[in-house]
Write an enzyme that holds these catalytic residues in place. Structure first.
Site, mmCIF file in Angstrom:
data_model
loop_
_atom_site.group_PDB
_atom_site.id
_atom_site.type_symbol
_atom_site.label_atom_id
_atom_site.label_comp_id
_atom_site.label_asym_id
_atom_site.label_seq_id
_atom_site.Cartn_x
_atom_site.Cartn_y
_atom_site.Cartn_z
ATOM 1 C CB CYS A 2 -0.895 0.005 1.240
ATOM 2 S SG CYS A 2 -1.849 -1.517 1.451
ATOM 3 C CG ASP A 99 -0.609 -8.708 6.464
ATOM 4 O OD1 ASP A 99 -1.656 -8.171 6.047
ATOM 5 O OD2 ASP A 99 0.507 -8.488 5.952
ATOM 6 C CB ILE A 289 12.051 -8.626 -20.632
ATOM 7 C CG1 ILE A 289 13.366 -8.846 -19.869
ATOM 8 C CG2 ILE A 289 10.975 -8.049 -19.747
ATOM 9 C CD1 ILE A 289 13.998 -7.565 -19.375
ATOM 10 C CB SER A 368 11.826 -9.931 -7.720
ATOM 11 O OG SER A 368 13.139 -9.534 -8.041
ATOM 12 N N GLY A 369 13.895 -12.395 -7.939
ATOM 13 C CA GLY A 369 15.137 -12.969 -7.430
ATOM 14 C C GLY A 369 16.107 -11.942 -6.886
#
Length: 644
Positions: A2, A99, A289, A368-369
């Protein structure tokens, strides 16, 4: 995920908080909320923009107010189920399944002592109606941003710097020291802020405002201590089960009431996460990509797509391929505005375009890595600095001959670039230097003399301050392991200052949440319990992570040459952006203001055009800095388009 904002004893607090919150609408298009309460001789106002991911009902709405506590919170707690169970056994009754409510009740139960118990990413503001105190806090590793500005007894805070600038009613004063740091690094370190009055709450810390005007600060988690503890664990012979820890982190990061997808470049880090995620969510989507063929050829970029396709086919992943052929003239000002501070990494464009495509397909959450390279020594600079130690033992006359020969080689011709020559020139620029200086030079944009030649001579003392700050942070540890010293430096500066920063801003500009399972407190603890000689083995970086991944991935993926999550900058700069570069050098605001020196920029352009040096990254960052500076000094609220 958020956007949060608020004011504490601030003039016109309601109006300002409304303006702050509205500026953050892209971070939370699913809902908005406000809260206010008297405090001392003023008021507190909390604002929230919601991206609904867990508990999509109104019981998850914010600011959440319950029994005298009010919370506005940005992030995700991956151990919320465990904390909920513990609090329930202590007699807490929950109204919903979010949460957010778990965090609020954890605060009521433990106060600031709850913070080191949280496993996730977060920035929060929590107000206690009983005491009149407002506390701000940020996660252990700086995944989520929190900016603040103090005047007297008053304070404003927000998830993005542009919100504070908008709330001020007039342009904030640019901090030229932060811009000097940005030129050096191509990003602004977390210890600095691009506007003079504003600051970033440090990772792993909290700040408490009291009604009497007193402000208290505290640190609840420190990477330096974690690294020291890891060294002791390694000395005792402990070998963490990295495969189990990474898998558990990945599983926890899948916690969501909406679809989750992954970034899949075809490299080790994203492939490993995608394979683990597919174990727990069969058929998960992934996004990858590619670049225009002529751009990829000019840049000599590896074909990552075939590896991504191989992983997707093997693990039953629904792969979405996106060709990056952006109109960079349009995207550059948009990205500069979204990134908040001058950040010159074109990977931000990749992240934004991937997240935009995922959002259009109905995906709000992506894995993501990010972080594996910093923690497990996966960048070329880590290996290069180790090789430099051996290179320094080569007789000096021979080193001088090698340097002269490499200096004469071109980095590009009209048709293609030569990556090996670029790497060789980069290596020789730091190979003879002392450890800290060499490490800094291996990933920054300029050496000291080059930076001094580029900027206003009156800022020479600022350059010294910026370089001293790097040395102080790099050397502030008790580690006797060179590789882990580099990893600690990256985790304290490079990771929060650049990679986590652009990932947050780029993804949230597309109203998408990106989660980073490698940047998890348990993974970080395990990483620093691994000795450096297990991270770099021979010429293999991330060796210990590769060893863990072989139980899941084919060796062709695990041990493939490292790819780059970047962009074909040389192609863009020599074609799409060449007229814009000329305009900024000849008549840019930074040049006309005296901050940058026209002659030094012109030399860079000439040497880059000749193919003798590769200044594409430097010039790209000058463009991002120019756009940011124009916006910051005009107070327009959005980047001004330059003519091309």
């Amino acid at each position: 995920m958020c956007g949060i904002a608020g004011t504490y004893r601030w003039p016109d607090g309601k109006v300002v908080t409304d303006r702050l919150t509205d500026t953050l609408a892209h971070r939370g298009p699913d809902g908005a909320g406000r809260y206010n309460h008297p405090v001392g001789d003023g008021e507190v106002h909390l604002g929230h923009r919601r991206l609904a991911i867990i508990d999509l009902s109104e019981t998850g709405a914010q600011p959440m107010v319950k029994d005298g506590l009010a919370l506005t919170y940005n992030g995700e707690l991956y151990n919320a189920p465990e904390l909920r169970a513990e609090l329930t056994s202590a007699g807490v009754r929950f109204r919903g399944t979010s949460d957010t409510e778990v965090l609020l009740e954890a605060w009521r139960h433990w106060g600031t002592d709850c913070l080191p118990r949280l496993r996730g990413m977060f920035a929060l503001g929590i107000f206690d109606e009983r005491t009149g105190e407002l506390v701000l806090a940020r996660d252990q590793l700086g995944i989520k941003p929190l900016f603040l500005l103090r005047r007297g007894a008053g304070l404003v805070f927000a998830s993005e710097l542009k919100a504070l600038a908008a709330a001020n009613g007039a342009p904030l004063e640019v901090d030229h020291a932060a811009l000097v740091a940005s030129l050096l690094y191509y990003w602004v370190p977390d210890s600095r802020c691009a506007f003079r009055e504003a600051e970033k709450l440090p990772p792993g810390s909290w700040l408490r405002c009291r009604p009497d005007g007193q402000v208290e600060r505290g640190t609840y988690w420190n990477l330096k201590d974690v690294a020291t503890e890891g060294r002791e664990r390694a000395r005792s012979g402990e070998r963490p089960d990295l495969a189990a820890i990474v898998e558990e982190s990945t599983r926890q990061h899948l916690l969501s009431d909406v679809p989750v997808a992954t970034f899949l470049s075809g490299g080790l880090d994203s492939s490993y996460l995608t394979a683990l995620a597919a174990r727990h969510q069969p058929g998960i989507s992934a996004y990858t990509i590619g670049f225009r063929a002529e751009d990829a050829k000019f840049e000599a970029m590896p074909d990552d797509l075939r590896y991504a396709r191989q992983v997707a086919e093997r693990f039953g992943v629904d792969l979405h391929e996106i060709e990056i052929a952006p109109n960079v003239l349009d995207l550059l000002p948009r990205m500069t505005y979204s990134l908040d501070e001058p950040i010159g990494d074109p990977a931000a464009i990749n992240t934004f375009l991937i997240c935009s495509a995922a959002r259009e397909a109905g995906v709000k959450v992506m894995l993501s890595g990010m972080g594996a390279d910093e923690l497990f020594a996966g960048y070329r600079k880590h290996l290069a600095n180790l090789i430099a130690l051996r290179y320094q033992r080569v007789p000096r006359p021979l080193r001088r001959g090698v340097a002269r020969a490499v200096d004469r080689l071109p980095v590009a011709t009209a048709r293609r670039g030569y990556r090996s020559v670029r790497f060789a020139k980069r290596f020789l620029s730091f190979a003879d230097l002392p450890e800290e200086t060499a490490f800094r030079r291996s990933y920054t944009m300029y050496d000291q003399d080059e930076l001094l030649a580029l900027i206003d001579p009156d800022l020479a003392g600022t350059v010294d301050d910026v370089l001293t700050e790097h040395a102080d942070i790099y050397e502030d540890n008790e580690l006797d392991d060179f590789v882990n010293r580099m990893c600690l430096g990256d985790a304290r500066m490079f990771l929060p200052g650049l990679n986590l920063a652009y990932t947050d801003r780029s993804s949230m500009a597309a109203s998408t949440e990106v989660r980073v399972p490698y940047v998890d407190v348990e993974v970080v603890k395990a990483a620093f319990a691994v000795p450096g000689d297990r991270k770099i083995v021979g010429r293999q970086g991330k060796a210990v992570l590769k060893e863990a991944a072989t139980s899941v991935l084919p060796r062709e993926i695990v041990y493939r040459p490292k790819g780059l999550f970047s962009a074909p900058l040389r192609a863009w700069m020599s074609r799409d952006l060449a007229p814009l570069v000329r305009e900024v050098v000849n008549d840019g605001l930074l040049v006309n203001s005296g901050f940058l020196r026209r002659d030094a920029l012109a030399r860079m352009v000439a040497e880059d055009a000749s193919g003798q040096r590769d200044f594409s990254k430097h010039l790209w960052h000058v463009l991002t800095l120019e756009y940011w500076y124009r916006d910051a000094t005009t107070g327009s609220g959005q980047s001004t388009h330059l003519t091309a």
